[in-house]
Design a protein around this motif. Structure first.
Motif, PDB file in Angstrom:
ATOM      1  N   UNK A 584       0.835  -1.192   0.000  1.00 51.28           N
ATOM      2  CA  UNK A 584       0.000   0.000   0.000  1.00 51.28           C
ATOM      3  C   UNK A 584       0.880   1.256   0.000  1.00 51.28           C
ATOM      4  N   UNK A 585       0.451   2.262  -0.715  1.00 55.83           N
ATOM      5  CA  UNK A 585       1.099   3.574  -0.662  1.00 55.83           C
ATOM      6  C   UNK A 585       2.520   3.564  -1.208  1.00 55.83           C
ATOM      7  N   UNK A 586       2.759   2.772  -2.274  1.00 59.43           N
ATOM      8  CA  UNK A 586       4.079   2.785  -2.912  1.00 59.43           C
ATOM      9  C   UNK A 586       3.955   3.014  -4.420  1.00 59.43           C
ATOM     10  N   UNK A 587       3.426   4.169  -4.799  1.00 59.56           N
ATOM     11  CA  UNK A 587       3.433   4.475  -6.235  1.00 59.56           C
ATOM     12  C   UNK A 587       4.837   4.862  -6.668  1.00 59.56           C
ATOM     13  N   UNK A 588       5.103   4.723  -7.975  1.00 57.10           N
ATOM     14  CA  UNK A 588       6.278   5.318  -8.585  1.00 57.10           C
ATOM     15  C   UNK A 588       5.808   6.228  -9.708  1.00 57.10           C
ATOM     16  N   UNK A 589       6.653   7.190 -10.049  1.00 55.91           N
ATOM     17  CA  UNK A 589       6.332   8.061 -11.172  1.00 55.91           C
ATOM     18  C   UNK A 589       7.295   7.813 -12.317  1.00 55.91           C
ATOM     19  N   UNK A 590       6.962   8.304 -13.488  1.00 60.48           N
ATOM     20  CA  UNK A 590       7.845   8.147 -14.634  1.00 60.48           C
ATOM     21  C   UNK A 590       7.748   9.379 -15.524  1.00 60.48           C
ATOM     22  N   UNK A 591       8.913   9.914 -15.902  1.00 55.24           N
ATOM     23  CA  UNK A 591       8.908  11.008 -16.865  1.00 55.24           C
ATOM     24  C   UNK A 591      10.183  10.914 -17.679  1.00 55.24           C
ATOM     25  N   UNK A 592      10.141  11.421 -18.893  1.00 51.67           N
ATOM     26  CA  UNK A 592      11.322  11.388 -19.766  1.00 51.67           C
ATOM     27  C   UNK A 592      11.492  12.780 -20.365  1.00 51.67           C
ATOM     28  N   UNK A 593      12.734  13.198 -20.456  1.00 50.04           N
ATOM     29  CA  UNK A 593      13.047  14.562 -20.879  1.00 50.04           C
ATOM     30  C   UNK A 593      12.441  14.898 -22.245  1.00 50.04           C
ATOM     31  N   UNK A 594      11.825  16.060 -22.327  1.00 51.60           N
ATOM     32  CA  UNK A 594      11.311  16.550 -23.601  1.00 51.60           C
ATOM     33  C   UNK A 594       9.968  15.969 -24.002  1.00 51.60           C
ATOM     34  N   UNK A 595       9.412  15.097 -23.171  1.00 50.06           N
ATOM     35  CA  UNK A 595       8.109  14.519 -23.521  1.00 50.06           C
ATOM     36  C   UNK A 595       7.062  15.629 -23.514  1.00 50.06           C
ATOM     37  N   UNK A 596       6.307  15.752 -24.592  1.00 48.07           N
ATOM     38  CA  UNK A 596       5.227  16.745 -24.621  1.00 48.07           C
ATOM     39  C   UNK A 596       4.010  16.103 -23.976  1.00 48.07           C
ATOM     40  N   UNK A 597       4.134  15.867 -22.701  1.00 54.59           N
ATOM     41  CA  UNK A 597       3.188  15.019 -22.012  1.00 54.59           C
ATOM     42  C   UNK A 597       3.356  15.259 -20.515  1.00 54.59           C
ATOM     43  N   UNK A 598       2.521  14.627 -19.711  1.00 57.91           N
ATOM     44  CA  UNK A 598       2.687  14.724 -18.270  1.00 57.91           C
ATOM     45  C   UNK A 598       3.457  13.510 -17.782  1.00 57.91           C
ATOM     46  N   UNK A 599       3.721  13.472 -16.512  1.00 59.24           N
ATOM     47  CA  UNK A 599       4.312  12.274 -15.918  1.00 59.24           C
ATOM     48  C   UNK A 599       3.283  11.151 -15.878  1.00 59.24           C
ATOM     49  N   UNK A 600       3.750   9.968 -15.524  1.00 61.61           N
ATOM     50  CA  UNK A 600       2.850   8.889 -15.135  1.00 61.61           C
ATOM     51  C   UNK A 600       2.959   8.765 -13.629  1.00 61.61           C
ATOM     52  N   UNK A 601       1.852   8.477 -12.969  1.00 55.41           N
ATOM     53  CA  UNK A 601       1.900   8.167 -11.544  1.00 55.41           C
ATOM     54  C   UNK A 601       1.210   6.818 -11.401  1.00 55.41           C
ATOM     55  N   UNK A 602       2.013   5.798 -11.111  1.00 50.04           N
ATOM     56  CA  UNK A 602       1.528   4.432 -11.275  1.00 50.04           C
ATOM     57  C   UNK A 602       1.390   3.753  -9.916  1.00 50.04           C
ATOM     58  N   UNK A 603       0.210   3.210  -9.667  1.00 47.64           N
ATOM     59  CA  UNK A 603      -0.075   2.575  -8.388  1.00 47.64           C
ATOM     60  C   UNK A 603       0.460   1.135  -8.405  1.00 47.64           C
ATOM     61  N   UNK A 604       0.672   0.546  -7.215  1.00 49.36           N
ATOM     62  CA  UNK A 604       1.196  -0.820  -7.138  1.00 49.36           C
ATOM     63  C   UNK A 604       0.347  -1.799  -7.961  1.00 49.36           C
ATOM     64  N   UNK A 605       0.995  -2.515  -8.859  1.00 49.15           N
ATOM     65  CA  UNK A 605       0.308  -3.528  -9.668  1.00 49.15           C
ATOM     66  C   UNK A 605      -0.292  -2.996 -10.945  1.00 49.15           C
ATOM     67  N   UNK A 606      -0.118  -1.687 -11.187  1.00 52.01           N
ATOM     68  CA  UNK A 606      -0.770  -1.055 -12.327  1.00 52.01           C
ATOM     69  C   UNK A 606       0.223  -0.828 -13.475  1.00 52.01           C
TER      70      UNK A 606
END
Ligand code: RUQ
Ligand code: CUA
Length: 661
Positions: A584-606
């Motif tokens: 519980x309560x262990x999301x990770x985020x993901x972003x890559x330089x220059x992406x014309x987009x937002x980050x991802x915020x990913x929940x456990x198992x997702x």
């Protein structure tokens, strides 16, 4: 103020006509407005650190398009659930999985104006399963799953314009409703705007809700004159099977409405017998009409939404369906319509009326039986006002908007112009208390206050203007909510708290009804996402022409793979990122330089997917955006981008397990 298009001069004129004097909303500043609340008030809303609130409050974000979740009585903000608007914080509407939720017959619509949260009910009581909310501008209804606090479905409402009287539920969530605020040509066509009275219509839509899955579908529409259907509430108990919709602009005007739609002394509450509608549908007494609308559903097992376009709707026409709809005359330009916990009293909040009329459901039935009709409009009998009246609350205040109930025989009504909440007694219609609001109150909410079983402990008033209540923040000031303790005879103001966007309606529910069912993780073995990597061994990079799929995993504190080479300028890269955590309560985020987009915020198992189109050569870092462990800063990697004609082979690796290919 922003919501209610009442222009003060007009109202003033109207009220002067009624022999009333105007107290402006901001002229209300009394003694208690400036001073701090007493310490007993602070204690009444105080929830010590580490302790839970007693209630959840779901407050609409208005023009933010979102739904915020607060605790009561503390007023602490827990979450803003993205519904109709993009949310970069959570990647909502930016990641590939949630984009389809915002699809409509107009294409991708990344914003809406969300007014009325409505909790699902079983036997007239809130059950904590779903929260619905309407999108006003591009007519839609969203369903939020209260195990995940995520948007699970958004359905578009066809033949509507301004989905305001929505999404009020029936007693067992058989339906949520959607009445059109703006008359529109039905079906849409190219006609002169001045043909309003003839060519325009007002549709009331019933959206069925599947008992198990919650899946929504347009069940049928009722075709009515193009009045402006403003708000609704369904019957309960004895009036179960009916829904009541307020209307204004019964004058059927299409210009300068502030004057032209304020001519009639009485407008109508449309009372729809939806059980009868079900019979007519069964008998095939409907017209099937073409309509284009999207139904978008999020599938929790694939972690992905799918948009389906639908093209037909069943329409019931009152002339051909006797007994389906009646009009209840109600003074004057009523806004809210609220049904008391017994289902007997139907309160029409006539915003231009000096008094408040309350209808009796028993009398409505009797008037129907006795055919006590004033006239008939397009097949809809208009009941005689005197025959259905239960009582009148005399001169309660100025500009009544909304009413809720405490389950102890009292009603509470908000008054926008005189900026107050007034408590009055059902049955005797006497006023027993009034409390000022700071300022210009719109809706109010008592947890369960529109159900059969209100929790009559707290009342939340939601204000359009705050002026001098908070530190200034430039021209734009916060809107706010005010919490009153209503457990005693007199209402007691115990807390002010700012809100996200403009609060319209809200819903409250005992926390105990939700806590137990709240999800902690998504089990990884149930992840059916087609691009999931369910372990690091499944991590890979696949090229299909100029599309590159990265099957990536994340766990404290690395990505697999974390070095990728062989991507080329002009490629279409999809990072499909799976969070392998199962705590519980262990999301990770993901972003890559220059992406014309937002980050991802990913929940456990997702699994979530970020789309990236590299436009230049180089080596670009990606990293985890959510501080997840002591080695969070080390949770990073590189992707090398080579020229379009490069022969650098596609490889990927993680540490010594390299190259993984
Ligand atoms: S409204 S402030 Cu959009 Cu419900 Cu009455
Ligand atoms: Cu994962 Cu920070």
């Amino acid at each position: 103020m922003k919501n209610l298009m009442l222009k003060k001069p007009i109202l003033m004129a109207a009220l002067t006509l009624m022999g009333l004097s105007l107290v402006t909303s901001c002229g209300q500043k009394g003694a208690s407005a400036s001073g701090a609340l007493g310490s007993d008030a602070a204690a009444a809303s105080y929830v010590p650190p580490g302790e839970f609130d007693e209630f959840y409050a779901f407050i609409s974000g208005g023009f933010s398009g979102q739904l915020s979740v607060y605790g009561l009585p503390s007023g602490r903000l827990f979450k803003v659930i993205p519904v109709f608007s993009l949310d970069a914080e959570k990647g909502y509407g930016f990641n590939e999985e949630t984009k389809p939720l915002l699809n409509t017959s107009f294409g991708f619509v990344p914003w809406d104006d969300a007014h009325h949260p409505e909790l699902s009910q079983t036997d007239g009581e809130t059950d904590g399963r779903w929260c619905f909310i309407n999108g006003n501008n591009t007519p839609r209804i969203a369903r939020i799953d209260l195990t995940t606090f995520e948007t699970a479905e958004i359905i578009e409402i066809p033949n509507s314009g301004g989905n305001h009287s929505s999404p009020f539920t029936t007693e067992n969530t058989e339906y949520v409703v959607a009445g059109t605020r703006f008359g529109v040509p039905f079906p849409q066509k190219d006609v002169a705007i001045d043909s309003y009275a003839k060519e325009f219509k007002g549709a009331l839509t019933y959206i069925s809700v599947d008992k198990e899955s919650g899946n929504m579908d347009v069940a049928f529409q009722v075709l009515l004159p193009a009045f402006n259907y403003d708000l609704a509430h369904s019957g309960k108990g004895k009036s179960h099977g009916w829904t009541f919709f307020t209307s204004y602009n019964t004058e059927l005007k299409n210009t300068l409405l502030e004057v032209n739609a304020s001519q009639h002394d009485k407008d109508f509450i449309a009372a729809v017998n939806w059980k009868k509608a079900e019979e007519y549908i069964k008998q095939g007494k409907f017209k099937e009409m073409p309509a284009r609308y999207a139904d978008n559903e999020y599938d929790e097992s694939t972690h992905m939404a799918k948009s389906t376009m639908k093209d037909k709707v069943k329409v019931l026409i009152p002339e051909e369906c006797p007994g389906l709809v009646y009009f209840l005359p109600t003074p004057k330009s009523p806004h809210g319509v609220d049904v008391d916990p017994t289902g007997e009293y139907i309160v029409g909040n006539g915003k231009l009326s000096a008094d408040m009329s309350v209808h009796s459901f028993d009398k409505v039935l009797k008037a129907i039986e006795n055919k006590a009709f004033e006239t008939t409009i397009e097949g809809v009998p208009v009941l005689k006002y005197e025959e259905i009246l239960a009582g009148v609350v005399q001169k309660p205040g100025l500009g009544p908007l909304h009413t809720e109930f405490d389950g102890k025989g009292n009603a509470y009504t908000t008054f926008f112009i005189s900026s107050e909440v007034v408590k009055w007694k059902l049955g005797t219609w006497e006023i027993v208390d009034r409390a000022p609001c700071y300022y210009s109150v719109g809706h109010l909410m008592i947890p369960g206050g529109d159900s059969k079983k209100p929790d009559g402990k707290y009342l939340v008033a939601m204000n359009k203007i705050t002026k001098d209540r908070y530190l200034p923040t430039g021209p734009e000031l916060t809107q706010s909510a005010q919490l009153y303790d209503i457990s005693g005879e007199k209402m007691k103001l115990i807390l002010d708290f700012p809100t996200i966007g403009e609060p319209h309606y809200a819903q409250g529910i005992a926390a105990s009804k939700i806590i137990e069912r709240s999800k902690k993780i998504y089990p990884i073995e149930e992840n059916k996402h087609p691009y999931a990597a369910l372990g690091e061994k499944q991590a890979k990079v696949v090229r299909e022409g100029n599309t590159v799929h990265v099957y990536m995993t994340m766990i404290r504190s690395h990505f697999a793979p974390d070095n990728i080479e062989g991507v080329k300028v002009g490629d279409k890269v999809y990072f499909h990122v799976t969070n392998l955590e199962q705590d519980w309560d262990t999301p990770h985020g993901f972003s890559v330089m220059g992406a014309r987009n937002a980050e991802l915020l990913i929940m456990p198992g997702q699994t979530e997917t970020l789309f990236w189109e590299p436009d230049r050569v180089g080596v670009f870092p990606f990293y985890c955006t959510d501080f997840c462990s002591a080695l969070h800063q080390e949770m990073q990697g590189y992707v090398r981008v080579s020229p379009a004609n490069s022969t650098v082979p596609l490889t990927w690796k993680l540490g010594d397990k390299a190259p993984v290919q």
